[in-house]
Design a protein around this motif. Structure first.
Motif, PDB file in Angstrom:
ATOM      1  N   ASP A   4      61.385  46.212  23.097  1.00 23.47           N
ATOM      2  CA  ASP A   4      61.568  45.130  22.776  1.00 23.47           C
ATOM      3  C   ASP A   4      60.006  45.113  21.689  1.00 23.47           C
ATOM      4  O   ASP A   4      59.754  44.291  20.070  1.00 23.47           O
ATOM      5  N   GLU A   5      58.674  45.226  22.072  1.00 25.96           N
ATOM      6  CA  GLU A   5      57.570  45.170  21.754  1.00 25.96           C
ATOM      7  C   GLU A   5      57.125  46.243  20.921  1.00 25.96           C
ATOM      8  O   GLU A   5      56.987  45.851  19.392  1.00 25.96           O
ATOM      9  N   ILE A   6      57.315  47.357  20.564  1.00 26.38           N
ATOM     10  CA  ILE A   6      57.831  48.074  19.425  1.00 26.38           C
ATOM     11  C   ILE A   6      59.140  48.304  18.470  1.00 26.38           C
ATOM     12  O   ILE A   6      58.091  47.831  17.210  1.00 26.38           O
ATOM     13  N   ALA A   7      59.519  47.186  19.062  1.00 23.34           N
ATOM     14  CA  ALA A   7      60.688  47.140  17.711  1.00 23.34           C
ATOM     15  C   ALA A   7      59.745  45.900  17.374  1.00 23.34           C
ATOM     16  O   ALA A   7      60.225  46.073  15.947  1.00 23.34           O
ATOM     17  N   VAL A   8      59.031  44.889  17.805  1.00 21.64           N
ATOM     18  CA  VAL A   8      58.742  44.022  16.828  1.00 21.64           C
ATOM     19  C   VAL A   8      57.493  45.017  15.997  1.00 21.64           C
ATOM     20  O   VAL A   8      57.130  43.836  14.353  1.00 21.64           O
ATOM     21  N   LEU A   9      56.643  45.780  16.703  1.00 22.89           N
ATOM     22  CA  LEU A   9      56.190  46.105  16.086  1.00 22.89           C
ATOM     23  C   LEU A   9      56.262  46.412  14.027  1.00 22.89           C
ATOM     24  O   LEU A   9      56.339  46.991  13.781  1.00 22.89           O
ATOM     25  N   LEU A  10      57.457  47.080  14.709  1.00 24.32           N
ATOM     26  CA  LEU A  10      58.257  48.620  13.632  1.00 24.32           C
ATOM     27  C   LEU A  10      58.593  47.469  12.290  1.00 24.32           C
ATOM     28  O   LEU A  10      58.328  47.870  11.644  1.00 24.32           O
ATOM     29  N   SER A  11      58.752  46.293  12.677  1.00 21.73           N
ATOM     30  CA  SER A  11      59.039  44.999  12.065  1.00 21.73           C
ATOM     31  C   SER A  11      57.890  44.577  11.238  1.00 21.73           C
ATOM     32  O   SER A  11      58.160  44.353   9.701  1.00 21.73           O
ATOM     33  N   ARG A  12      57.069  44.701  11.722  1.00 22.62           N
ATOM     34  CA  ARG A  12      55.419  43.595  10.937  1.00 22.62           C
ATOM     35  C   ARG A  12      54.886  45.151  10.076  1.00 22.62           C
ATOM     36  O   ARG A  12      54.405  45.380   9.309  1.00 22.62           O
ATOM     37  N   VAL A  13      55.423  46.439  10.862  1.00 22.66           N
ATOM     38  CA  VAL A  13      55.360  47.722  10.146  1.00 22.66           C
ATOM     39  C   VAL A  13      55.875  47.451   9.052  1.00 22.66           C
ATOM     40  O   VAL A  13      55.399  48.083   7.709  1.00 22.66           O
ATOM     41  N   LEU A  66      55.154  60.412  21.456  1.00 22.28           N
ATOM     42  CA  LEU A  66      55.286  61.399  20.057  1.00 22.28           C
ATOM     43  C   LEU A  66      54.352  63.010  20.175  1.00 22.28           C
ATOM     44  O   LEU A  66      54.985  63.950  20.254  1.00 22.28           O
ATOM     45  N   PHE A  67      53.550  62.711  20.410  1.00 21.33           N
ATOM     46  CA  PHE A  67      52.575  64.175  20.841  1.00 21.33           C
ATOM     47  C   PHE A  67      53.001  65.052  21.509  1.00 21.33           C
ATOM     48  O   PHE A  67      52.295  65.879  20.973  1.00 21.33           O
ATOM     49  N   ALA A  68      53.228  64.447  22.641  1.00 19.88           N
ATOM     50  CA  ALA A  68      53.995  64.905  24.200  1.00 19.88           C
ATOM     51  C   ALA A  68      55.202  66.081  23.634  1.00 19.88           C
ATOM     52  O   ALA A  68      55.450  66.978  23.885  1.00 19.88           O
ATOM     53  N   ILE A  69      55.794  65.267  22.707  1.00 25.52           N
ATOM     54  CA  ILE A  69      57.479  66.044  21.880  1.00 25.52           C
ATOM     55  C   ILE A  69      57.514  66.830  21.026  1.00 25.52           C
ATOM     56  O   ILE A  69      57.802  68.035  21.284  1.00 25.52           O
ATOM     57  N   GLY A 110      71.326  50.972  18.552  1.00 23.19           N
ATOM     58  CA  GLY A 110      71.702  52.084  19.071  1.00 23.19           C
ATOM     59  C   GLY A 110      70.279  52.481  20.520  1.00 23.19           C
ATOM     60  O   GLY A 110      69.960  51.528  21.496  1.00 23.19           O
ATOM     61  N   ASN A 111      68.958  53.838  20.023  1.00 21.94           N
ATOM     62  CA  ASN A 111      68.837  53.860  21.067  1.00 21.94           C
ATOM     63  C   ASN A 111      66.777  52.838  21.018  1.00 21.94           C
ATOM     64  O   ASN A 111      66.944  53.428  22.372  1.00 21.94           O
ATOM     65  N   GLY A 112      66.867  52.275  20.331  1.00 20.58           N
ATOM     66  CA  GLY A 112      66.285  51.353  20.612  1.00 20.58           C
ATOM     67  C   GLY A 112      64.981  51.795  19.280  1.00 20.58           C
ATOM     68  O   GLY A 112      64.609  52.904  18.665  1.00 20.58           O
ATOM     69  N   ALA A 113      63.804  50.996  19.381  1.00 15.86           N
ATOM     70  CA  ALA A 113      62.593  51.319  18.766  1.00 15.86           C
ATOM     71  C   ALA A 113      61.384  52.849  19.142  1.00 15.86           C
ATOM     72  O   ALA A 113      61.557  53.801  18.341  1.00 15.86           O
ATOM     73  N   MET A 114      61.890  52.692  20.829  1.00 17.23           N
ATOM     74  CA  MET A 114      61.021  54.045  20.787  1.00 17.23           C
ATOM     75  C   MET A 114      62.408  55.701  20.669  1.00 17.23           C
ATOM     76  O   MET A 114      61.557  56.861  19.755  1.00 17.23           O
ATOM     77  N   GLY A 115      63.347  55.104  20.437  1.00 14.33           N
ATOM     78  CA  GLY A 115      64.601  55.688  20.021  1.00 14.33           C
ATOM     79  C   GLY A 115      64.413  56.919  19.600  1.00 14.33           C
ATOM     80  O   GLY A 115      64.416  57.387  18.489  1.00 14.33           O
ATOM     81  N   TRP A 116      64.306  55.417  18.404  1.00 14.81           N
ATOM     82  CA  TRP A 116      64.112  56.061  16.804  1.00 14.81           C
ATOM     83  C   TRP A 116      62.156  57.110  16.472  1.00 14.81           C
ATOM     84  O   TRP A 116      62.769  57.784  15.847  1.00 14.81           O
ATOM     85  N   LEU A 117      62.128  56.586  16.851  1.00 12.79           N
ATOM     86  CA  LEU A 117      60.706  56.861  16.958  1.00 12.79           C
ATOM     87  C   LEU A 117      60.410  58.726  17.182  1.00 12.79           C
ATOM     88  O   LEU A 117      59.831  59.215  16.395  1.00 12.79           O
TER      89      LEU A 117
END
Length: 186
Positions: free
Chosen positions: A4-13, A32-35, A68-75
């Motif tokens: 949820d926190e990531i999703a809010v940040l994405l909406s602000r971005v 993301l760097f690990a990926i 869907g997968n949520g904010a972190m899944g999207w990233l």
């Protein structure tokens, strides 16, 4: 880090909030760097990819949908696809294609070689007649073997929209191929 926190940040971005982008970067960049590192297997390349990924996130944040997968899944999907594209770009595809064509030329007689080249040109011509996104989706699906879901994620469209794109594109390709074959048959 909660989705949820990531999703809010994405909406602000999406509203081009630089402070939110900075927080998003600090919260999500380690994962993301690990990926990137796992896929690319080269630290310098992974670091460069991570920067490219965050440029994409900055540019495409408004396309994020909380379903869907949520904010972190999207990233993570953006990171994964970007790294896979980088791996594909590393391959000397032109040389491989030329080698395959040379082998095909040796195996086929001159008439068969001409027919193969003609077919390839017809397909390229017909692909160019499609909408660029649809043509790209067709290539990714039928040349690289990406799934409907992978394509939907890559193009940021719903799954059923991607299925419709591909179905309509294939129908248009078939029609175009038929149209381009008729004059040669006469």
């Amino acid at each position: 880090m909660p989705n949820d926190e990531i999703a809010v940040l994405l909406s602000r971005v999406a509203l081009k909030d630089r402070a939110a982008f900075s927080i998003l970067y600090s919260l999500s960049s380690p994962k993301l760097f690990a990926i990137c590192l796992r896929i690319l297997r080269d630290r310098a390349d992974a670091e460069e990819a991570l920067q490219d990924i965050f440029v994409k996130v900055w540019q495409r944040a408004e396309t994020f949908s909380s379903s869907g997968n949520g904010a972190m899944g999207w990233l993570a999907a953006i990171a994964r696809y970007h790294c896979i594209d980088r791996l594909r770009a590393r391959r000397p595809t032109t040389e491989e294609l030329e080698t395959v064509l040379e082998l095909a030329d040796r195996a086929a007689n001159p008439e068969q070689s001409a027919v193969l080249r003609s077919e390839g040109k017809r397909i390229d011509t017909c692909l160019q007649a499609l909408d660029p996104d649809c043509a790209s989706a067709v290539r990714h699906a039928y040349v690289e073997g990406l799934s409907y879901q992978e394509l939907a994620d890559r193009f940021s469209v719903p799954l059923n929209t991607m299925r419709t794109w591909l179905r309509r594109s294939l129908l248009k390709l078939r029609e175009c191929m038929d149209d381009h074959a008729r004059p040669e048959q006469g």
